[in-house]
Design a protein around this motif. Sequence first.
Motif, PDB file in Angstrom:
ATOM      1  N   GLU A 123      -8.368  -4.296  -4.204  1.00 18.74           N
ATOM      2  CA  GLU A 123      -7.764  -3.384  -3.236  1.00 18.74           C
ATOM      3  C   GLU A 123      -7.276  -4.171  -2.032  1.00 18.74           C
ATOM      4  OE1 GLU A 123     -10.748  -0.343  -2.626  1.00 18.74           O
ATOM      5  OE2 GLU A 123      -9.715   0.873  -4.119  1.00 18.74           O
ATOM      6  N   PRO A 158      -4.532  -1.742   4.099  1.00 14.94           N
ATOM      7  CA  PRO A 158      -3.240  -1.108   4.368  1.00 14.94           C
ATOM      8  C   PRO A 158      -2.586  -1.598   5.660  1.00 14.94           C
ATOM      9  CG  PRO A 158      -5.026   0.480   4.596  1.00 14.94           C
ATOM     10  CD  PRO A 158      -5.624  -0.779   4.058  1.00 14.94           C
ATOM     11  N   GLN A 176      -0.291  -4.331   4.823  1.00 18.91           N
ATOM     12  CA  GLN A 176       0.961  -3.864   4.221  1.00 18.91           C
ATOM     13  C   GLN A 176       1.929  -3.352   5.290  1.00 18.91           C
ATOM     14  OE1 GLN A 176       1.293  -4.741   1.062  1.00 18.91           O
ATOM     15  NE2 GLN A 176      -0.768  -5.481   1.442  1.00 18.91           N
ATOM     16  N   GLU A 205     -10.567   1.425   5.499  1.00 20.32           N
ATOM     17  CA  GLU A 205     -10.220   1.893   4.163  1.00 20.32           C
ATOM     18  C   GLU A 205      -9.388   0.827   3.468  1.00 20.32           C
ATOM     19  OE1 GLU A 205      -6.270   4.506   4.809  1.00 20.32           O
ATOM     20  OE2 GLU A 205      -8.093   5.363   5.678  1.00 20.32           O
ATOM     21  N   ARG A 206      -9.264   0.981   2.180  1.00 17.43           N
ATOM     22  CA  ARG A 206      -8.456   0.063   1.372  1.00 17.43           C
ATOM     23  C   ARG A 206      -7.564   0.892   0.459  1.00 17.43           C
ATOM     24  NH1 ARG A 206      -9.305  -5.176   1.696  1.00 17.43           N
ATOM     25  NH2 ARG A 206     -11.187  -5.941   2.654  1.00 17.43           N
ATOM     26  N   GLU A 207      -6.520   0.235  -0.071  1.00 17.96           N
ATOM     27  CA  GLU A 207      -5.630   0.918  -0.997  1.00 17.96           C
ATOM     28  C   GLU A 207      -5.492   0.100  -2.277  1.00 17.96           C
ATOM     29  OE1 GLU A 207      -1.992   1.413   1.167  1.00 17.96           O
ATOM     30  OE2 GLU A 207      -1.452  -0.683   1.017  1.00 17.96           O
ATOM     31  N   ASN A 213       7.435   2.591   6.121  1.00 19.88           N
ATOM     32  CA  ASN A 213       6.083   2.066   5.937  1.00 19.88           C
ATOM     33  C   ASN A 213       5.559   1.467   7.236  1.00 19.88           C
ATOM     34  OD1 ASN A 213       3.681   1.142   4.894  1.00 19.88           O
ATOM     35  ND2 ASN A 213       4.591  -0.138   3.342  1.00 19.88           N
ATOM     36  N   CYS A 229       4.743   4.630   2.317  1.00 21.00           N
ATOM     37  CA  CYS A 229       5.266   3.655   1.360  1.00 21.00           C
ATOM     38  C   CYS A 229       6.001   4.422   0.261  1.00 21.00           C
ATOM     39  CB  CYS A 229       4.129   2.809   0.781  1.00 21.00           C
ATOM     40  SG  CYS A 229       4.649   1.679  -0.513  1.00 21.00           S
ATOM     41  N   CYS A 241       5.240   3.163  -3.220  1.00 23.09           N
ATOM     42  CA  CYS A 241       3.889   3.577  -3.643  1.00 23.09           C
ATOM     43  C   CYS A 241       3.894   5.031  -4.088  1.00 23.09           C
ATOM     44  CB  CYS A 241       2.891   3.385  -2.497  1.00 23.09           C
ATOM     45  SG  CYS A 241       2.742   1.690  -1.922  1.00 23.09           S
TER      46      CYS A 241
END
Length: 138
Positions: free
Chosen positions: A2, A5, A8, A67-69, A114, A120, A123
Amino acid sequence: MELDPRGQRFAATLTSIVLVVVLATGWGWLALVQTVVFAITAADPRRGPYAYVYRALLLPRLGPPAEREPVAPVRFAQLVGFSFLAVASVGYLTGVTTLGVVFTAFALLAAFLNAAFGLCLGCEAYLAIKRLSGPRSA
């Protein structure tokens, strides 16, 4: 695996800046450089040059993410960016400037959304494709 974000969004911010410069100057070679960046990050978003800058300069100051994506949607988005910038590069470098401008502008729109809002588009497209191609019950 992961991703953070925030990294990104940082990459999208740098991409937006690069694409604004491409649109303002018509530098096809800079568009080609961004195409290579997209190719690298489509293979592995953690290995892109913007990811290294983020981890070296910003992450130590920000701390771990809350958090993670997942990586798959990000890789797909980078592949879409690669496709758009590849077409833009060909347009600029072959003298079909309108093609370069149009495809760079679309890529800039996606990168800016984004960077500014955390939206995104690639995404979201990935997730929509997954939903549409998923198993169907009778």
